[in-house]
Design a protein around this motif. Structure first.
Motif, mmCIF file in Angstrom:
data_model
loop_
_atom_site.group_PDB
_atom_site.id
_atom_site.type_symbol
_atom_site.label_atom_id
_atom_site.label_comp_id
_atom_site.label_asym_id
_atom_site.label_seq_id
_atom_site.Cartn_x
_atom_site.Cartn_y
_atom_site.Cartn_z
ATOM 1 N N PRO A 280 65.155 64.313 51.101
ATOM 2 C CA PRO A 280 64.323 64.855 52.199
ATOM 3 C C PRO A 280 64.443 66.357 52.376
ATOM 4 N N HIS A 281 65.560 66.942 52.004
ATOM 5 C CA HIS A 281 65.743 68.380 52.236
ATOM 6 C C HIS A 281 64.866 69.235 51.320
ATOM 7 N N LEU A 282 64.340 68.637 50.264
ATOM 8 C CA LEU A 282 63.442 69.395 49.393
ATOM 9 C C LEU A 282 62.101 69.667 50.056
ATOM 10 N N PHE A 283 61.817 69.006 51.177
ATOM 11 C CA PHE A 283 60.491 69.057 51.778
ATOM 12 C C PHE A 283 60.487 69.812 53.102
ATOM 13 N N GLU A 284 61.444 70.712 53.278
ATOM 14 C CA GLU A 284 61.519 71.466 54.512
ATOM 15 C C GLU A 284 61.059 72.909 54.346
ATOM 16 N N GLN A 285 60.572 73.247 53.156
ATOM 17 C CA GLN A 285 60.090 74.601 52.918
ATOM 18 C C GLN A 285 58.607 74.708 53.276
ATOM 19 N N PRO A 286 58.158 75.878 53.753
ATOM 20 C CA PRO A 286 56.750 76.028 54.149
ATOM 21 C C PRO A 286 55.753 75.728 53.024
ATOM 22 N N PHE A 287 56.106 76.048 51.769
ATOM 23 C CA PHE A 287 55.152 75.853 50.672
ATOM 24 C C PHE A 287 54.832 74.374 50.441
ATOM 25 N N ILE A 288 55.703 73.476 50.937
ATOM 26 C CA ILE A 288 55.485 72.052 50.685
ATOM 27 C C ILE A 288 54.217 71.559 51.370
ATOM 28 N N GLN A 289 53.781 72.292 52.409
ATOM 29 C CA GLN A 289 52.553 71.887 53.087
ATOM 30 C C GLN A 289 51.357 71.965 52.145
ATOM 31 N N GLN A 290 51.279 73.026 51.341
ATOM 32 C CA GLN A 290 50.169 73.156 50.387
ATOM 33 C C GLN A 290 50.261 72.110 49.285
ATOM 34 N N VAL A 291 51.487 71.804 48.894
ATOM 35 C CA VAL A 291 51.665 70.751 47.890
ATOM 36 C C VAL A 291 51.176 69.414 48.444
ATOM 37 N N TYR A 292 51.542 69.139 49.685
ATOM 38 C CA TYR A 292 51.128 67.883 50.300
ATOM 39 C C TYR A 292 49.607 67.803 50.464
ATOM 40 N N LEU A 293 48.987 68.888 50.939
ATOM 41 C CA LEU A 293 47.540 68.888 51.114
ATOM 42 C C LEU A 293 46.817 68.666 49.792
ATOM 43 N N THR A 294 47.360 69.221 48.713
ATOM 44 C CA THR A 294 46.753 69.021 47.395
ATOM 45 C C THR A 294 46.886 67.575 46.942
ATOM 46 N N ILE A 295 48.085 67.023 47.090
ATOM 47 C CA ILE A 295 48.315 65.636 46.667
ATOM 48 C C ILE A 295 47.518 64.670 47.531
ATOM 49 N N MET A 296 47.463 64.952 48.837
ATOM 50 C CA MET A 296 46.700 64.077 49.714
ATOM 51 C C MET A 296 45.210 64.147 49.392
ATOM 52 N N TRP A 297 44.701 65.333 49.075
ATOM 53 C CA TRP A 297 43.280 65.460 48.710
ATOM 54 C C TRP A 297 42.982 64.637 47.461
ATOM 55 N N LEU A 298 43.867 64.705 46.480
ATOM 56 C CA LEU A 298 43.646 63.932 45.262
ATOM 57 C C LEU A 298 43.638 62.436 45.558
ATOM 58 N N ALA A 299 44.560 61.987 46.394
ATOM 59 C CA ALA A 299 44.601 60.562 46.733
ATOM 60 C C ALA A 299 43.357 60.146 47.505
ATOM 61 N N MET A 300 42.958 60.942 48.484
ATOM 62 C CA MET A 300 41.776 60.609 49.269
ATOM 63 C C MET A 300 40.491 60.681 48.452
ATOM 64 N N SER A 301 40.477 61.529 47.443
ATOM 65 C CA SER A 301 39.266 61.656 46.626
ATOM 66 C C SER A 301 38.963 60.384 45.846
ATOM 67 N N SER A 302 39.951 59.498 45.707
ATOM 68 C CA SER A 302 39.698 58.239 45.003
ATOM 69 C C SER A 302 38.636 57.409 45.707
ATOM 70 N N THR A 303 38.447 57.631 47.015
ATOM 71 C CA THR A 303 37.454 56.858 47.758
ATOM 72 C C THR A 303 36.025 57.273 47.440
ATOM 73 N N MET A 304 35.820 58.434 46.821
ATOM 74 C CA MET A 304 34.452 58.880 46.565
ATOM 75 C C MET A 304 34.021 58.711 45.113
ATOM 76 N N TYR A 305 34.935 58.352 44.222
ATOM 77 C CA TYR A 305 34.577 58.263 42.811
ATOM 78 C C TYR A 305 33.891 56.951 42.450
ATOM 79 N N ASN A 306 34.243 55.868 43.118
ATOM 80 C CA ASN A 306 33.722 54.565 42.701
ATOM 81 C C ASN A 306 32.200 54.472 42.738
ATOM 82 N N PRO A 307 31.514 54.905 43.827
ATOM 83 C CA PRO A 307 30.048 54.859 43.781
ATOM 84 C C PRO A 307 29.467 55.656 42.616
ATOM 85 N N ILE A 308 30.089 56.776 42.278
ATOM 86 C CA ILE A 308 29.615 57.573 41.144
ATOM 87 C C ILE A 308 29.797 56.807 39.841
#
Length: 425
Positions: A280-308
């Protein structure tokens, strides 16, 4: 959406870490500049719009057309519903909370926000698993009875019940807390001396909604692929067989692409949260927020690919999308008959012919008066063994060739769709 393994948990870790430091005044180190927020907002808004519109269109294509209401497509409806709901109810909210780590939506939505994503992802991936197993039975064991529409709906209902049960701990332990200047939403996991409940739960969730179903689907599609592409049935090269083989390959290929897309989109997310549970201590740095937003965007984007994917790899879905968006100038004109559903009369005709071909042949011929004024009526013509034989026109009217030819022609036109075997004496 919130994640299936929620971001709120590690955000609360940041908050609790700060709160435990008495010299700190709850400084929020995750405030972003406006230009970065705008870019992320555009990225996440794209997911929501494409996902909701695309998945609702998929649901319409299937439910509005009788021919599309198959077992596989019922599971696709469930998959589309789960993904559209997840995008509509969680993606934007999760993004807003992740931007500044401040919760604006109250306790009840905090619980729903942590609860629903796990249920939706569970329903999504097990819908894909059910499709894989249904295709497996249809291809590997074609003679066994398939699931009916009622059984399919029962399976979908059980699927959602299990999904809600799996997600319930996140609902039960969710809470909000008032800090100086902001409110946070987090999961207040119980602490036990015997076991680490939080880590155990997250590991179980990752196994149940990612690794286990992907293993099952991987094995099923591997066997189907070997059957459809690596082997041929000797002696059967008819056009009908080739058409069926091609159709099965297309469906399997489409679903393999869907599963692989889901796996690639969600893999970084599950790895990220599993690492967080143990380090858990690896995730207390400010830059981890951008990493999380990127990973979360990729995961959420799975919901839009199937109709395509459906539109690109399936002719009927493509025809349905062209019909749904026919008013858009950028959409080329297509044949709505590609769905093979435009005419109900066509379906009824095909069904009637199918039923007629399976009935034993019974043809009654009433002849016109002969030259001597006698009216002759032919009885039933039955082709089954042990049934009355056909009254041959040539035998009855040997002296009148024209009448014989007329009778033969009438009988031929009347029963042209019957099998020749059914007309044997």
């Amino acid at each position: 959406m919130d994640s299936p393994i929620t971001s709120i948990d590690f955000q609360s870790n940041w908050t609790n870490t700060t709160a435990q430091n008495e010299t700190d005044i709850y400084w929020n180190q995750f405030v972003q500049p406006v230009w970065r927020i705008v870019l992320w907002a555009v990225a996440y808004s794209t997911i929501v719009i494409v996902s909701v519109v695309g998945n609702i269109t998929v649901i319409w294509i299937i439910l509005a057309h009788k021919r599309m209401r198959t077992v596989t497509n019922y599971f696709l409806v469930n998959l589309a519903f789960a993904e559209a709901s997840m995008s509509a109810f969680n993606t934007v909210i999760n993004f807003v909370y992740s931007v500044h780590n401040e919760w604006y939506f109250g306790l009840y939505y905090c619980r729903f926000h942590n609860f629903f994503p796990i249920a939706a992802v569970f329903a999504s991936i097990y819908s894909m698993t059910a499709i894989a197993l249904d295709r497996y039975m249809a291809i590997i064991h074609p003679l066994q009875q398939r699931m009916s529409a009622t059984q399919t709906k029962v399976v979908i209902g059980v699927m959602w019940v299990l999904a809600l049960l799996l997600a319930f701990p996140q609902y039960y332990y969710s809470n909000t807390d008032q800090l100086p200047g902001r409110v946070v939403c987090y999961i207040d996991w119980p602490e036990y001396t015997v076991l680490d409940f939080k880590t155990m739960y997250f590991v179980c969730v990752a196994v149940l909604i990612y690794f286990l179903p992907l293993l099952v689907m991987g094995c099923a599609y591997l066997v189907m692929g070997l059957t459809l592409w690596a082997s041929e049935i000797p002696g059967d090269s008819s056009d009908r067989y080739q058409e069926q083989l091609t159709a099965k390959r297309k469906v399997v290929k489409m679903m393999i692409v869907v599963v692989c897309t889901f796996a690639l989109c969600w893999l970084p997310y599950h790895v990220y949260f599993l690492i967080h549970q143990f380090y858990p201590h690896l995730f207390e740095q400010p830059f981890i927020q951008q990493v999380y937003l990127t990973i979360m965007w990729l995961a959420m984007s799975s919901t839009m690919y199937n109709p395509i994917i459906y539109c690109c790899l399936n002719d009927r879905f493509r025809a349905g999308f062209k019909q749904a968006f026919r008013c858009c100038p950028c959409v080329p004109e297509g044949s709505y008959e590609g769905l093979e559903l435009k005419s109900t009369r066509y379906i009824q005709t095909q069904t009637s012919l199918y039923r007629a071909s399976r009935m034993e042949t019974t043809v009654s011929c009433v002849m016109q008066p002969c030259e001597d004024g006698q009216k002759v009526t032919f009885g039933s013509i039955r082709g089954a063994a042990g049934r009355p034989a056909v009254h041959s026109p040539s035998r009855e009217f040997a002296s009148n060739g024209s009448s014989s030819r007329s009778i033969s022609k009438t009988m031929s036109e009347t029963s042209s769709f019957y099998s020749s075997n059914n007309l044997q004496e």
